[in-house]
Design a protein around this motif. Structure first.
Motif: not given
Length: 207
Positions: A127, A131, A144, A178, A180, A184-185, A187-191
């Motif tokens: 990750k 990123q 994303c 994203w 999973s 972990l995700c 990128p982030d699941a809830d940017p």
């Protein structure tokens, strides 16, 4: 018994993702689902992986490689490798479109018969690499879709569990992608703290 279990665990680490090892009273059985065949190992071969000397272990591993059972699991991608995959994926999405790239995933990231849960630290390292390379690229620049597809392909090609999600947010309307894996995700699941509801998930397992 403990030594035998350690030997099977060591064997599972070097086997290709399309192979699965099962302990038997007379040794072990390797199921090669890619070629639809079964290979037997004697108790001596199994014990050689943990209790034998370096020459004995090398001989067993060499036999597995020659049989095509220890060639599919690649090493962890380097920063340069992540950058190449990320840029190639981004170019492919811009050229073919995101929908067509998703239809290509079964080819470049096959759903292996044996899919292991990856260590969280390995996923975390991937990750950070994805990123970091994404932010450094003027073309990718945090996209994303490119980050998620790259992570999905790299994880699945190592025979690790990964699920790619495409989510939607209604107010204001937005789409997000994203992956999973191991809790972990990428990128982030809830940017930005905005939750997205998955409308499409590709891969086995769950988030």
């Amino acid at each position: 018994m403990a030594d035998e279990a350690d030997a099977l665990a060591a064997m599972a680490e070097i086997l290709a993702p399309h192979c699965h090892v099962t302990r038997l009273s007379g040794g072990a059985l390797i199921a090669d689902w890619k070629r639809t065949r079964f290979l037997g190992m004697t108790p001596a071969d199994v014990r050689a992986l943990t209790g034998g000397d370096a020459e004995e272990r090398a001989e067993v591993v060499t036999d597995l490689v020659r049989a095509g059972c220890a060639t599919g699991r690649s090493r962890a991608p380097t920063e340069a490798g992540v950058r190449l995959w990320l840029h190639g994926t981004h170019l492919l999405i811009r050229t073919l479109g995101f929908g067509r790239v998703l239809r290509l995933l079964p080819v470049v990231a096959p759903d292996y018969a044996r899919t292991d849960r990856p260590p969280a630290e390995q996923v975390g390292r991937l990750k950070r690499a994805v990123q970091s390379q994404s932010r450094r690229s003027c073309s990718v620049n945090g996209d994303c879709k490119s980050e998620a597809v790259t992570a999905f392909v790299l994880l699945r090609r190592r025979g690790w569990e990964a699920v790619l999600h495409v989510g939607v947010r209604e107010h204001p309307f937005a789409l997000h992608t994203w992956v999973s894996s191991a809790g972990l995700c990428i990128p982030d699941a809830d940017p930005g703290g905005h939750a997205f509801t998955p409308v499409l998930s590709i891969g086995r397992g769950g988030p």
